[in-house]
Enzyme design. Sequence first.
Site, PDB file in Angstrom:
ATOM      1  N   ASN A  87       0.558  -1.038   0.109  1.00  0.00           N
ATOM      2  CA  ASN A  87       0.455   0.256  -0.032  1.00  0.00           C
ATOM      3  C   ASN A  87       0.944   1.343  -0.192  1.00  0.00           C
ATOM      4  O   ASN A  87       1.761   1.157   0.607  1.00  0.00           O
ATOM      5  CB  ASN A  87      -0.933  -0.047   1.304  1.00  0.00           C
ATOM      6  N   GLU A  88       0.878   2.091  -0.549  1.00  0.00           N
ATOM      7  CA  GLU A  88       1.517   3.253  -0.650  1.00  0.00           C
ATOM      8  C   GLU A  88       3.082   2.978  -0.553  1.00  0.00           C
ATOM      9  O   GLU A  88       3.793   3.565   0.196  1.00  0.00           O
ATOM     10  CB  GLU A  88       0.899   4.429   0.229  1.00  0.00           C
ATOM     11  N   GLU A 138      -8.728   4.019  -2.912  1.00  0.00           N
ATOM     12  CA  GLU A 138      -9.236   4.619  -1.710  1.00  0.00           C
ATOM     13  C   GLU A 138      -8.854   6.164  -1.851  1.00  0.00           C
ATOM     14  O   GLU A 138      -8.636   7.368  -2.375  1.00  0.00           O
ATOM     15  CB  GLU A 138      -6.985   5.099  -0.472  1.00  0.00           C
TER      16      GLU A 138
HETATM   17  O1  AHR Z   1      -7.324   5.366   5.160  1.00  0.00           O
HETATM   18  C1  AHR Z   1      -5.970   6.549   6.055  1.00  0.00           C
HETATM   19  C2  AHR Z   1      -4.704   6.198   5.227  1.00  0.00           C
HETATM   20  O2  AHR Z   1      -4.865   7.035   4.021  1.00  0.00           O
HETATM   21  C3  AHR Z   1      -4.720   4.838   4.241  1.00  0.00           C
HETATM   22  O3  AHR Z   1      -3.947   4.022   5.288  1.00  0.00           O
HETATM   23  C4  AHR Z   1      -3.542   5.292   3.771  1.00  0.00           C
HETATM   24  O4  AHR Z   1      -2.955   4.033   2.494  1.00  0.00           O
HETATM   25  C5  AHR Z   1      -3.396   6.778   3.272  1.00  0.00           C
HETATM   26  O5  AHR Z   1      -2.896   7.570   3.190  1.00  0.00           O
END
Ligand code: AHR
Length: 519
Positions: A200-201, A323
């Site tokens: 993730n990210e 997201e």
């Molecule tokens: O949704 C909150 C955060 O936002 C998540 O953990 C991250 O992936 C994003 O920066």
Amino acid sequence: MIRQMSRWASALGASGWAMAAALTMGAPAIAQDNATLHADRPGPLVDRHIFSQFAEHLGYGIYGGIWVGPKSSIPNIHGYRKDVVEALRALHVPLVRWPGGCFADEYHWRDGIGAGRPTRINTHWGGVTEPNSFGTHEFMDFAELIGAETYVAGNVGSDAPSALEEWVQYMTAPEGTLAQERARNGRKQPWTLSYVGIGNELWGCGGNMRADDAAGVTRRYATFVKAPYGVKIQKIASGANGADTNWTEVMMREAGRQIDGIGLHYYTVPTGAKGRGSATDFTETDYARTMAKTWKMEELLTKHSAIMDKYDPARRVNLAVDEWGIWTDVEPGTNSGFLYQQNSLRDALLAAVNINIFVHHAERVRMTNIAQMVNVLQAMILTDGPKMVLTPTYHVFDLYRPFQDGTALPLDLPPTWYNREEWTAPAVTGSAVHGKDGAVHVALVNIDPAKAHHLDIALTGMAAAQVTGRILTAARVQDVNDFAAPARVVPAAFTGAALHDGRLSVDLPAKALVVRELR
Ligand code: AHR
């Protein structure tokens, strides 16, 4: 037309936006807008996964929001809150992404199975202790309980490829040592795992990688995500941060063949004078800025899709907006690491605008996950001890339910602009599908807080005899549902639509979402 409008927007640049703004000045209180719904030109499938959710180990998102444990005095089904489970089942949530977020790249799956689970520190979100009482079994069983598919984000930032390989086997293998361990822990049958996120990210909390490095890591980890024979698990690469098209370019070029989807994260941050802006106390200029920022999603999808088209003209790879949503300041007095925010009519309209954009990109966007499901950011549900309230955003997802797995129908809307100071966005956006239930469903959202629109929609390729509809609106865009007044912003029957001479006329009130069903 929506796509045409975004081309306008980008082609016109800043002076074009100003011109569009000037055009709307002095307009009548009720604008007359002609439009066309092309039922004779069916488009792509509107994948139900576009309406998916995200649940992270963050604040009261899991603990307290979904999971209270079997011994809780809060009514529960084997530890899951009964009220929340029932509300989510009613929403037909197609898919849940878990366990993060930033939490995912620090999560070691073995912490969350079996007896004697360790307690860790949730370093990203408030530095609180993570008891690990909600782990793999609890998540997969929760998804089954609410009738959703599963999307698990793997730990790429701080764990080895073998950890992800074994986790996937633990969840899905029909036999072998890991399947036996799963059975000993209470689950004999493999679960269905639909998607695995390769971290993730990775550009940020997932390891601060450069795009090239992330693409290399993605190729490597994706190799070891193995589905049982005859089963398909889709692999989603960690995607770009908003407008970072270079990330998508490098990931598609270097790892496009190893993945089935690439993510995109884009949050609408209102940014007031200080911080991210209040969830409930905002001016009309704040509102207009927020709507203009959310409209940026259209441009982002157009740009990232164009890059993906270069490497994948057949559109095999899904652009998964895994997201999105509005991110405001936390509610005063709450833990700043818990991201607990209220949810207003503004947020509901913003969600509807984004959904309309996703539907218009349905040929490439086949999954999105609003952040997040319960008690975090733009939530569907807020809880406080035994109390629960459904947010205006919940009702938006409910109104769009018939869109799941429908066939997109082109809806040409004339450009109508809402502007305030330098902030401009289309006033009316919409989308339409031929639903699985045989009816045609048309969603229209008017973000203008003061001006109604009258739409006269020509219907081509269909002969509708009956129109019904529901509306979501409130006295003020700041209005919320809270524990004292849980039904301030709820859908009501809509009577402002009529059929005449093969056309649908709609009186679309200010600040409203209207969803109509035509048969
Ligand atoms: O949704 C909150 C955060 O936002 C998540 O953990 C991250 O992936 C994003 O920066």
